[in-house]
Design a protein around this motif. Structure first.
Motif, PDB file in Angstrom:
ATOM      1  N   MET A 130       3.864   1.352  -1.682  1.00 18.50           N
ATOM      2  CA  MET A 130       3.798   1.914  -2.656  1.00 18.50           C
ATOM      3  C   MET A 130       3.212   2.160  -3.060  1.00 18.50           C
ATOM      4  SD  MET A 130       6.262  -1.685  -3.435  1.00 18.50           S
ATOM      5  CE  MET A 130       7.394  -1.523  -2.176  1.00 18.50           C
ATOM      6  N   ALA A 131       2.109   1.759  -3.784  1.00 18.46           N
ATOM      7  CA  ALA A 131       1.201   2.135  -4.556  1.00 18.46           C
ATOM      8  C   ALA A 131       0.780   3.459  -3.227  1.00 18.46           C
ATOM      9  CB  ALA A 131       0.085   1.903  -3.823  1.00 18.46           C
ATOM     10  N   VAL A 132       1.016   4.214  -2.426  1.00 14.01           N
ATOM     11  CA  VAL A 132       0.514   5.074  -2.482  1.00 14.01           C
ATOM     12  C   VAL A 132       1.811   6.304  -2.793  1.00 14.01           C
ATOM     13  CG1 VAL A 132       0.161   7.272  -0.365  1.00 14.01           C
ATOM     14  CG2 VAL A 132      -1.445   5.451  -0.630  1.00 14.01           C
ATOM     15  N   ALA A 179       3.423   5.855  -5.374  1.00 11.13           N
ATOM     16  CA  ALA A 179       3.451   6.245  -7.032  1.00 11.13           C
ATOM     17  C   ALA A 179       1.931   7.137  -7.643  1.00 11.13           C
ATOM     18  CB  ALA A 179       2.826   4.556  -7.434  1.00 11.13           C
ATOM     19  N   PHE A 220       0.836  -1.784   0.246  1.00 10.01           N
ATOM     20  CA  PHE A 220       0.585   0.136   0.148  1.00 10.01           C
ATOM     21  C   PHE A 220       0.520   1.380  -0.268  1.00 10.01           C
ATOM     22  CE2 PHE A 220      -2.829  -3.433   2.444  1.00 10.01           C
ATOM     23  CZ  PHE A 220      -3.960  -3.076   0.853  1.00 10.01           C
TER      24      PHE A 220
END
Lengths: 170, 483, 106, 457, 354, 175
Positions: free
Chosen positions: C72-74, C76, C70
């Motif tokens: 990492m997603a954020v 990005a 999560f």
């Protein structure tokens, strides 16, 4: 000194060095490269911690996508001229002192965290993709889906912001 | 039920006035004031076997915190309600001679203010009382802000705003006090508050939370600095509302909400308060002597008078209370009369500067006569209403401390000095350019003054009936205050 | 399998990530180039990720590693938006120096 | 739970509507959708469930705050139709982002797991960064976006570190798990305290409490006004709700250690917010500082966490939200007509548009905490909770601060009623009128009958 | 870690390295030969018999040319770029299984340098690093054309990596493993008899759409025509390697051929069964396991070489895309198509599961 | 002029159309496959390359190659340096200087006047053959040989040493 400890120390050293150089490099492009180095060191830590999947994903996402974007932006802006003015000396000293103090406090305080027991065994199956997938798509299914909304919003936003308006400004 | 109607009539008429448009606003407003007065007369509490029966109603309003829409009308409240309902139509009547722009808003604000004032006098629930207390503030702020007389806008804004901030600041501390009391009792009802037993420290701190609010409104020295400026800047109707009724809010609240609730706190701080009050009396009088602006002079005189009333109340004697009540009522009439006279002078001559006036008696004998009566009443000539009040007040203070009463007694002399000096400079002497064309009173103004003068003498000659209404409430309050 | 924390105590991981985190903070405070500030923030996030993984292994609990996803997603998403904002600024003023952005100071 | 899913679906629908070339129906669709979702949200009242393995929790707290956020979203969407009229081709994008912001906020009030909390706060923040910087040609907007972005992501870095330390201590991300760990281990290790401290700091950043507030005025002033309205209402309220939920369920044991810090911060926030607001010429900037000071009042509610202060916080949020929405709507209208965001732009409004002036007056009075408007009761509840929990001195500071607040709120009122201005055409769109009217009505209604709302929780 | 293991792995690594280099070397030659054949020419045939020594001659030429470094603020990065590009290209080959197990001296030898369980992701990770080589090199050249080439390269590679990853996901959903060896072993033989209906076991028959997407993306990732915008001579005078000369240029060119080789190998592994061939069981049963394995290796290389041939074939058939067409293809066609493919695959899996 | 647009000189003219493509056409895959087929066909077609040094192509009988300055059957140069060739040369590639024939040089030069230097710039020459046609003495001819390559520009300025017919070729010439 076992091999693991040596590896740990080496990776930590690399990470800290690259991290520092990221912050201190004059040329932003060098910063990017040091940061990538730092990411590799961190990926090495992940491997040490038996999180292979995460290590690879970390490389793909951070080094392969995020930092490329940074580099891309830097190139588009052509900011290689090292023209950045320094902050006022006082501000810089303040920054160093603030961050240093923060670090001292954190390290000193967290040093007292010795009550944490050493677990006797380690389940190496944790970091496998099967296990992670199971946890992610069962327990964390909803945040997973939610993250997609987040990414969508960011995508719309990035397009909205970065796209040039074609109509002439009135 | 009638008490609720009385309370809400002004609100209803405020709406009607606003809807009726600028042209008819003043008539509707007058009708509203009159209707409220009639309702008030009908409301007159009844005696059952010699005992006054307070009227009380209570409806649940807010569940959290527990607030009831509780009204109670006893003698004390009734006196002030009567004063209010009488004076508001009177004040509306005084404005008839003037062109007022956006009249609908002006008159509806006056009625809205009446609503707030009545609420303050009737509320039997602390929270409700507080809300009305604040509610009364907003209309007068706007009246003073928008329809003020002075041409210097910035100065006016600042003066009015000072008044607003002062009063609001005081009342917020009162709110804190109420919150604290609520935490101790779980209720805002007045009876619960009367029966509260707090420690002395709590009481002494809470005393200030309440007293500051009231002291600012009254005003008591040294919280008075807003007063002269505001009186001067506000339109005359506003000044009349402020001095005639709004001051009484503070005095009434002392009697109703401070003394019985925090008797030990009061005991502790009484010496200080009385001294402050007496200082105010002398200070106001002395300053008044030197004033050139008529309205400011009247403001300081009013300040001196209420100082005496405060001292009388804090003497915590029967006579002091009686005197305070009488004087509250009387002062309402007198000060409104004075300001009305000032308003007339201002309208006819365009100035309030005493030094520019003179010789009005020569051109306007009727005005000179009624003005004289009002001035004499306000200097407490025997047979006028204020005489009884001042006498009782001084007696009350005397019972508390001889020397203080002597000093406070100076007010009579000083009052006479500045009022008569004022009268002399304004009305007597040679006519000059500004006063030469002074038109005498017209029939409307005459009628208004007549009503006022009847009131003045009625109380001055026959205070007994007044006392019968007020006495039971005062006794009750005195009992609680001397707990 | 024998735990890695017998060899490398968990405190070491806490230290190293605290140090990296503070380096990130230093960068945010120290630099004027907003891209580098931005990178320093990424460094902070990575320090956190490292600690999350360490704790995850320490507790034998996979949710720590899932949380990293999560993050990492954020990260990005943040990068996409942040760089877009940067580009718009650059188009207007041709600088990424945050101390030059003063039009809002009174 | 339903609320959150349907709202994100609504965001998608908006984009689909655009794809179907039915641009003029976007706003009606979004508005209707939000109204329907509001209704569905109310149907959840009284439930106490958790969904998706405890990721989301439906309880009265979440339903109430979701309702409030949906209401705010409803108003914002109503206003957006006209606000973005110059960028019609991007309307669907804006609306989708606004709705996604709302989704983030909804997640923040109904999370049952720190992961949802983190994602929610990030969705909210990222969408707001975009909206803040969305006026591409306007340097001030760019700057606002940039500053907000840097500060926001810095804060989320700190937040994450805190979350990680908590995880290190408790081995769990779910609120339940953390709470049960806390009951099992009443004296946690230092990791826990540092973690809570960092979360606290990050939250203070997000709610723009002093001394972490420095970004807020610039960002508020530079952003497009509608976005500022969202930041001041939606974001702040969601942050406080999340703050409350997080601390009241998990971190109560660590709480006394931080009480002094919170009370200092609250006091500082109140003082700085109010004093700085005093000498602002710009209406928006003034509202920004007033927003900071309101955060101070809400912090009082958080400070008194030991008692159940959720109703106080809820009521305060509600009162603050409706009043500021009315104010922001007015700011948009006035800025559109007068071409300036200064307070002077309001000059003479009392004569030209008495109704609008009246409405704004009520909003200002409510924000200043003058009865009988909702803002008064809001302050009352907060003060009363603070006094009940023994924070008397900080309450006194708050009272003093609210006296100061009157100064700047009344500046506007004075400008409207006493200053003169050139008579110019003044135009207002029905949507704005509607929003202002509803807000003012709500302010009055819940000023007269506050307990209906305050007793919800 | 016993010595045998170390020796075995070292040997395999060396062999793979050598073969990779060799194949890349001869790809350059092959490119020229095939190019001429497609154009009805003969191509280089002078150096050595049939021109077989041509690559060596090229190498000698490359080495002996002047090593020129332009006026640039970043000499280090200028040198680092081709180095990085080459390294990342070579690293990928370590996880590719070139053949089945061989039994030598009583040891089971896997013909693969490292069988890691996230091999595909590893490949992706390394490929994503490769773009830095181009970006840094192009940027450090201090030349507008180079910069443009670098920018094009990076955006193109990032964009197509997304579609590539998505197309692979559909395959992975079926295989259930990320290990390349695992994926290959699931495509055993040519026809799968285990199910109710016999069906071809190679993934290309099960996932044709994924194959096409992967193929297109592979072209883009390796910067081959029709996606060779980063280096197109007619627009950018060579793009990111305009300023390069001598062996540094050689590295760039060489790495491109290595990439081609690796991607062909991946395609054959993922979609064409890698070292599987029809009738392998029969061979193993009748001629011994080692021989079968060796045949498998041959098959694997045949497939891979065909892949390289295919690259060249396409190069001389399809004209270069315009830049916007490239991006449109990637974002608006391939990615949605890949997602659709994932959805369909998911549905089919669920239906089969029940 | 009405059908000017449909006029096709080459006979292969095709109207450009921007009509919407069908789905199959939009896929491009069939077209690509077709293209691949074509290239593959070419892959196996016989190669047209002529491996030059070993293999040579037949020259056309009218091929015009390198120039040659002729000698007569006695070996004397035919050129009298009249300059007509230089005059006729459209590329202005020919320059010469003339000299009087001395005593005892009759075996070298056929006429009294001869070309002392005679240079053709082969880089300019377009091999049109006009010099050949202009020559009244049949002194200059264009041969079937090709002009060989050189490393330097100077090498392409052919002087008499390269142009004049070799003595040993005289015999073949006299035929």
């Amino acid at each position: 000194m076992s091999l693991t400890l040596i590896a740990f120390l080496f990776l930590s050293l690399v990470a800290v060095f690259c991290g520092l150089m990221t912050v201190l490099s004059k040329n932003p492009i060098h910063s990017v490269i040091y940061l990538i180095g730092c990411f590799f060191a961190i990926a090495g830590h992940y491997l040490l911690l038996n999180a292979q999947f995460l290590a690879v994903v970390h490389i793909i996402v951070y080094a392969g996508a995020i930092m490329v974007l940074f580099l891309f932006t830097l190139m588009l802006m052509n900011l290689n001229k090292e023209s950045e003015k320094h902050k006022a000396a006082i501000a810089r000293i303040g920054a160093v002192i603030a961050a240093g103090a923060m670090m001292l406090v954190l390290v000193a305080v967290l040093k007292r965290a010795d009550s944490l027991a050493i677990p006797s065994t380690q389940n190496i199956a944790i970091g496998t993709i099967e296990n992670l997938g199971r946890v992610l798509l069962n327990e964390y299914l909803f945040p997973f889906e939610f993250a997609s909304v987040l990414l969508l919003s960011a995508m719309i936003g990035a397009v909205l912001l970065a796209k040039k308006d074609h109509q002439k400004a009135a | 039920m009638l008490v609720v109607i009385t309370l809400f009539l002004p609100l209803l008429f405020a709406l009607l006035t606003f809807l009726s448009g600028n042209r008819y606003a003043k008539y509707v407003a007058l009708a509203g004031g009159a209707a409220t007065f009639i309702a008030c007369v009908l409301l007159k509490p009844i005696f059952v076997s010699g005992q006054l029966q307070p009227i009380a109603v209570s409806y649940p309003w807010i569940a959290n915190p527990v607030v009831n829409f509780a009204l109670s009308l006893d003698g004390l409240s009734f006196v002030l309600v009567a004063l209010t309902t009488f004076l508001v139509p009177f004040i509306i009547g005084t404005t008839f001679g003037k062109e007022i722009d956006n009249a609908k808003a002006f008159y509806s604000l006056i009625l809205l203010m009446e609503f707030g004032l009545l609420g303050v006098f009737l509320a039997a629930d602390g929270f409700l009382y507080y809300i009305f207390w604040e509610l009364a503030l907003i209309p007068i702020y706007f009246i003073a802000l928008i329809w003020g007389e002075n041409k210097d806008r910035e100065f006016r804004n600042r003066a009015i705003f000072k008044f607003f901030i002062y009063t609001l600041a005081g009342s917020l501390f009162m709110l804190l006090g109420f919150i604290y009391l609520y935490q101790s009792t779980g209720s805002f009802s007045i009876s619960a508050l009367y029966n509260l037993n707090l420690s002395d420290t709590e009481q002494s701190v809470l005393f200030w939370a309440f007293f500051v609010a009231f002291a600012i409104k009254i005003p008591v020295f040294p919280f008075h600095t807003w007063q002269p400026e505001t009186y001067k800047e506000a339109p005359s109707a506003g000044t009349m509302l402020l001095s005639g009724i709004m001051l009484k809010m503070g005095l009434y609240s002392l009697l109703r909400w401070l003394l019985p609730v925090l008797p030990h706190g009061v005991m502790l701080w009484t010496p200080l308060v009385i001294v402050l009050a007496v200082i105010g009396v002398i200070y106001g009088s002395v300053i008044a002597v030197k004033q050139d602006n008529l309205k400011k002079l009247l403001a300081y005189s009013s300040f001196a008078h209420v100082g005496l009333i405060t001292a009388g109340i804090f003497a915590l004697t029967r006579e002091g209370f009686q005197g305070a009540t009488v004087q509250m009522f009387a002062h309402g009439f007198n000060v409104v009369g004075l300001f009305f006279a000032a308003e007339i002078i201002l309208q006819r001559t365009g100035t309030l500067s005493i030094s520019q006036l003179g010789g009005i008696r020569n051109v306007a004998p009727k005005f000179a006569t009624v003005f004289m009566v009002v001035v004499l009443a306000s200097v407490a000539l025997p047979t006028t209403n204020a005489f009884i009040g001042e006498f009782l007040l001084l007696f009350g203070v005397y019972e508390y401390n001889t020397w203080l009463s002597v000093i406070a007694g100076l007010t009579i002399i000083l009052g006479a000095v500045y009022m008569l000096r004022m009268y002399q400079l304004v009305m007597l002497g040679e006519t000059n350019d500004t006063t030469a064309g002074f038109r005498d009173l017209n029939s409307r103004e005459l009628l208004l003054f007549a009503l006022l003068i009847i009131g003045i003498f009625q109380l001055g000659l026959a205070p007994k009936m007044f006392m019968t209404y007020v006495q039971p409430s005062l006794d009750l309050i005195l009992n609680y205050s001397l707990r | 399998m024998e735990s890695i924390f017998n060899i490398v105590p968990i405190q070491y991981y806490i230290f190293i990530s605290a140090v990296l985190f503070c380096i990130g903070i230093l960068g945010v405070l120290f630099r004027r180039n907003s891209i580098i500030i931005f990178m320093s923030i990424e460094l902070m996030l990575n320090a956190v990720n490292l600690l999350l993984v360490a704790f995850s292994t320490y507790h034998n609990d996979a949710s720590g590693q899932v949380f990293v996803f999560f993050v990492m997603a954020v990260a990005a998403a943040e990068v996409a938006v942040g760089l877009a904002i940067l580009v718009t600024i650059f188009r207007n003023v041709h600088t990424v120096d945050i101390d030059e952005l003063k039009s809002l100071k009174n | 739970m339903k609320t959150l899913i349907y709202t994100s679906a609504l965001g998608f629908i908006c984009m689909i509507v655009e794809m179907l070339n039915m641009r003029r129906y976007i706003v009606p669709v979004a508005v209707t959708g939000l109204a329907v979702i509001f209704g569905l949200n109310i149907l959840d009242w009284g439930l106490a469930e958790s969904h998706f393995n405890g990721m989301l929790v439906t309880d009265n707290f979440s339903v109430a705050f979701s309702g409030l956020l949906l209401l705010i979203g409803f108003f914002i969407v109503l206003l957006s139709g006209h606000f973005y009229k110059n960028e019609e081709s991007k309307l669907s994008d804006y609306l989708a982002i606004i709705l996604f912001t709302l989704v983030g906020a909804l997640a923040m009030v109904s999370f049952g797991n720190v992961a949802m909390f983190y994602l929610g706060i990030e969705l909210l923040s990222i969408s707001l960064y975009i909206l803040a910087g969305s006026k591409k040609k306007d340097l001030r907007s760019n700057e606002a976006g940039m500053k907000y972005f840097l500060m926001g992501s810095f804060a989320s870095g700190i937040l994450l570190f805190g979350i990680t330390l908590i995880y290190g201590e408790t081995a769990s991300f779910s609120l339940q798990g953390i709470a049960s760990y806390m009951t099992a281990h009443p004296s946690p290790s230092v990791l826990f305290y540092v973690g809570v401290g960092m979360i606290l700091i990050a939250m203070l950043f997000k709610v723009s409490a002093a001394p972490f507030h420095f970004w807020a005025p610039d960002v508020y002033e530079g952003s497009p006004t509608l976005t500022t309205a969202m930041m001041a209402t939606l974001a702040k309220i969601a942050a406080f709700a999340a703050f409350y939920r997080l601390f009241s369920t998990c971190f109560i044991p660590a709480y006394p250690a931080f009480a002094w810090m919170l009370s200092t911060v609250a006091a500082l926030t109140l003082i700085i917010g109010n004093l700085s607001a005093l000498h602002q010429d710009s209406f928006k900037r003034m509202l920004a500082f007033s927003g900071i000071s309101h955060a101070g009042y809400l912090l009082l509610g958080i400070l008194s966490l030991y008692g159940k202060t959720d109703q106080a916080i809820f009521f305060y949020s509600f009162a603050y939200a409706v009043a500021s929405l009315a104010a922001f709507a007015m700011a948009i209208v006035v800025a559109a007509n007068a071409g300036s965001e200064k307070i002077e732009a309001f000059n003479g409004l009392g004569k030209r548009k008495p109704y609008l002036a009246f409405a704004l007056t009520i909003a200002m009075l409510s924000m200043a905490g003058i009865p009988p408007f909702a803002g008064f009761f809001a302050k009352y509840y907060i003060f009363s909770e603070a006094v009940r929990n023994g924070h008397v001195w900080i309450t006194v500071v708050a009272v003093l601060a609210s006296i100061v607040a009157v100064f700047y709120y009344f500046k506007v009122i004075v400008a409207m009623y006493t200053k003169e201005s050139a008579e110019t055409a003044f135009e207002i769109k029905p949507a704005y009128l509607l929003v202002i009217t509803i807000c003012v009505l709500l302010t009055i209604l819940f000023g007269l009958f506050p307990s209906q709302l305050a007793n919800l929780l | 870690m016993d010595l045998g293991f170390v020796i075995e792995k070292s040997a395999i690594i060396l062999v793979i390295f050598a073969i990779t280099m060799l194949i890349a070397l001869y790809s350059t030659f092959g490119e020229r030969v095939f190019a001429s054949y497609f154009q009805d020419r003969l191509g280089p045939n002078r150096a050595g018999p049939g021109g077989l020594l041509q690559p060596l001659a090229d190498g000698v030429k490359m080495f002996t040319k002047e090593d020129f470094i332009p006026e640039t603020p970043n000499k280090f990065l200028f040198i680092f770029g081709p180095f990085l590009f080459m390294t990342t290209a070579l690293i990928t080959s370590s996880v590719i299984p070139w053949g089945d197990t061989l039994t030598l001296f009583g040891r089971e030898v896997k013909l693969q340098a490292a069988d890691i369980n996230v091999a595909i992701l590893f490949v992706f990770g390394v490929v994503s690093i490769g773009v830095y080589g181009i970006m840094l090199g192009g940027w450090a050249s201090n030349n507008k054309f180079s910069l443009l080439g670098a920018v094009r390269a990076s955006s193109q590679m990032i964009s197509y990596e997304v579609a590539m990853g998505l197309s692979i996901i559909a395959v992975l959903m079926m295989t259930g493993t990320l290990s390349l060896r695992g994926i290959v072993e699931q495509q055993h033989g040519f026809i799968d008899w285990s199910g109710n209906i016999p069906w071809f076991s190679w993934n290309v028959f099960k996932q044709p759409v994924a194959f096409i997407i992967f193929l297109v993306c592979a072209f883009a990732e390796t910067n081959r025509t029709p996606f060779d915008l980063p280096e197109c001579e007619s627009e950018l005078v060579g793009g990111y390697h305009t300023e390069y000369s001598s062996m540094k240029l050689g590295f760039y060119l060489f790495a491109e051929y290595i990439n081609m080789f690796i991607s062909s190998a991946l395609i054959s592994l993922l979609f064409f069964g890698g070292f599987n061939y029809p009738g392998m069981d029969w061979v193993a049963h009748n001629l011994g396991g080692n021989l079968a394995t060796l045949v498998g290796v041959g098959v694997m290389f045949t497939k891979t070489l065909f892949g390289i041939f295919f690259y060249m074939w396409v190069r001389w058939t399809v004209p270069r895309f315009r830049y916007d067409q490239l991006m449109n293809l990637g974002w608006k066609i391939l990615i949605p198509l890949a997602i659709l493919n994932i959805l369909i695959t998911g549905f089919v899996i669920i239906l089969n599961g029940n | 002029m009405a059908d000017f647009k449909s006029l096709s000189l080459s006979g292969r003219k095709k109207d450009v159309s921007d009509k919407d493509m069908t789905f199959m056409e939009k896929l491009y895959l069939p077209a690509i496959a077709k293209g691949m087929g074509i290239t593959l066909r070419h892959f196996f077609k016989p190669k047209v390359t002529i491996q030059y040094p070993e293999q040579k192509r037949e020259f056309s009988p009218i091929f015009r190659g390198r120039h040659i300055l002729m000698r007569d059957e006695n070996g004397a140069e035919r050129c009298t340096a009249c300059g007509l060739c230089a005059l006729s040369c459209p590329a202005e590639a020919i320059t010469m200087t003339s000299s009087e024939r001395k005593k005892g040089e009759e075996h070298l030069y056929r006429e009294e006047k001869y070309a002392d230097t005679y240079e053709i710039n082969m880089l300019r020459c377009i091999f049109c053959g006009l010099c050949e046609e202009a020559c009244p003495k049949e002194a200059i001819f264009l041969t079937q040989d090709m002009a060989p390559a050189d490393y330097k520009r100077e090498g392409f300025i052919y002087g008499k040493e390269k142009l004049v017919m070799k003595m040993e070729d005289i015999k073949s010439n006299t035929k």
